[in-house]
Design a protein around this motif. Sequence first.
Motif, PDB file in Angstrom:
ATOM      1  N   LYS A 103      45.729 -37.774 -19.390  1.00 25.14           N
ATOM      2  CA  LYS A 103      44.528 -38.493 -18.951  1.00 25.14           C
ATOM      3  C   LYS A 103      43.412 -37.549 -18.532  1.00 25.14           C
ATOM      4  O   LYS A 103      42.246 -37.725 -18.919  1.00 25.14           O
ATOM      5  CB  LYS A 103      44.868 -39.399 -17.758  1.00 25.14           C
ATOM      6  N   LYS A 107      39.683 -37.127 -20.112  1.00 24.05           N
ATOM      7  CA  LYS A 107      38.471 -37.350 -19.332  1.00 24.05           C
ATOM      8  C   LYS A 107      37.554 -36.130 -19.383  1.00 24.05           C
ATOM      9  O   LYS A 107      36.325 -36.264 -19.529  1.00 24.05           O
ATOM     10  CB  LYS A 107      38.817 -37.671 -17.878  1.00 24.05           C
ATOM     11  N   ALA A 131      41.747 -48.408 -21.703  1.00 20.65           N
ATOM     12  CA  ALA A 131      41.151 -47.481 -20.736  1.00 20.65           C
ATOM     13  C   ALA A 131      39.769 -47.965 -20.297  1.00 20.65           C
ATOM     14  O   ALA A 131      38.898 -47.159 -19.958  1.00 20.65           O
ATOM     15  CB  ALA A 131      41.050 -46.094 -21.365  1.00 20.65           C
ATOM     16  N   ASP A 134      38.255 -46.773 -16.713  1.00 20.71           N
ATOM     17  CA  ASP A 134      37.901 -45.354 -16.685  1.00 20.71           C
ATOM     18  C   ASP A 134      36.717 -45.072 -17.604  1.00 20.71           C
ATOM     19  O   ASP A 134      35.842 -44.254 -17.281  1.00 20.71           O
ATOM     20  CB  ASP A 134      39.094 -44.486 -17.102  1.00 20.71           C
ATOM     21  N   THR A 137      33.537 -46.258 -15.832  1.00 20.34           N
ATOM     22  CA  THR A 137      33.236 -45.375 -14.695  1.00 20.34           C
ATOM     23  C   THR A 137      32.591 -44.080 -15.163  1.00 20.34           C
ATOM     24  O   THR A 137      31.601 -43.606 -14.581  1.00 20.34           O
ATOM     25  CB  THR A 137      34.522 -45.066 -13.912  1.00 20.34           C
TER      26      THR A 137
END
Length: 251
Positions: A103, A107, A131, A134, A137
């Motif tokens: 992850k 990212k 996802a 995330d 965000t």
Amino acid sequence: MFIDTHCHLSKRDYNDISNVIEENKKAGVEKIIISACTREDLDETIEIINAFSPVYATIGYHPEEADKIIDIDLQRLESLLLTNKIVGIGEIGLDYHYSTENKEKQKELFEKQLALAEKYNLPVVIHTREATNDTITILKKYKVKGIIHCFSGSYETACQYIKMGYLLGIGGVITFKNSHLKDTIKKLNLENIVLETDSPYLSPVPYRGKINTSKNIPIIAEFIASKLNLDTNIIANKTTKNALSLFTKLQ
């Protein structure tokens, strides 16, 4: 005129690329944007866009590449961004479907590429699978616009992306019997969608299971038109206008 805003085009999938492009033209698909999303794709993609005038490209590293990509790969990506027919960065994003063990690497790669998009004022094509939170965000941290590729989420999720300035990429999935996207699309404004095939994957019904090509874009448009009780030409004109507004290098 139609534009396929997201597809893949390579010799490993198609025996005769020139024939594919000719068939696209006959179907009214006058421009296509191919996605190079691995290190290995880049050279062939540059070769193809230089050889065929209707073909443009987005380039970027797919989240499944997160364990492989190093700084020199990102430097090469950046060096190619000013190439005339590179119209955006993608497909990039997050994919937790098979594993969440990397992850943080995903990212990190995602954010580095969003930073490049912001730096060069280029649109992005976002891959997000299991996802959503995330993805949203992270996107909120950058001043970029783009497309949520292969959107198949809920109306509520669609509204979140639209509020952030993103278009929704609608492809063959909408024609699948078990897809709820046909219900979502009825609640959306045409201002917020573009058409894509993701070929050679995700062929629309009645060609599901067969190799997909951009010539199937009108089938997707016709399906949407039938659900919205609109003429297919309205879908073609509006989605083309949306694509041209986002990808300014297509002008």
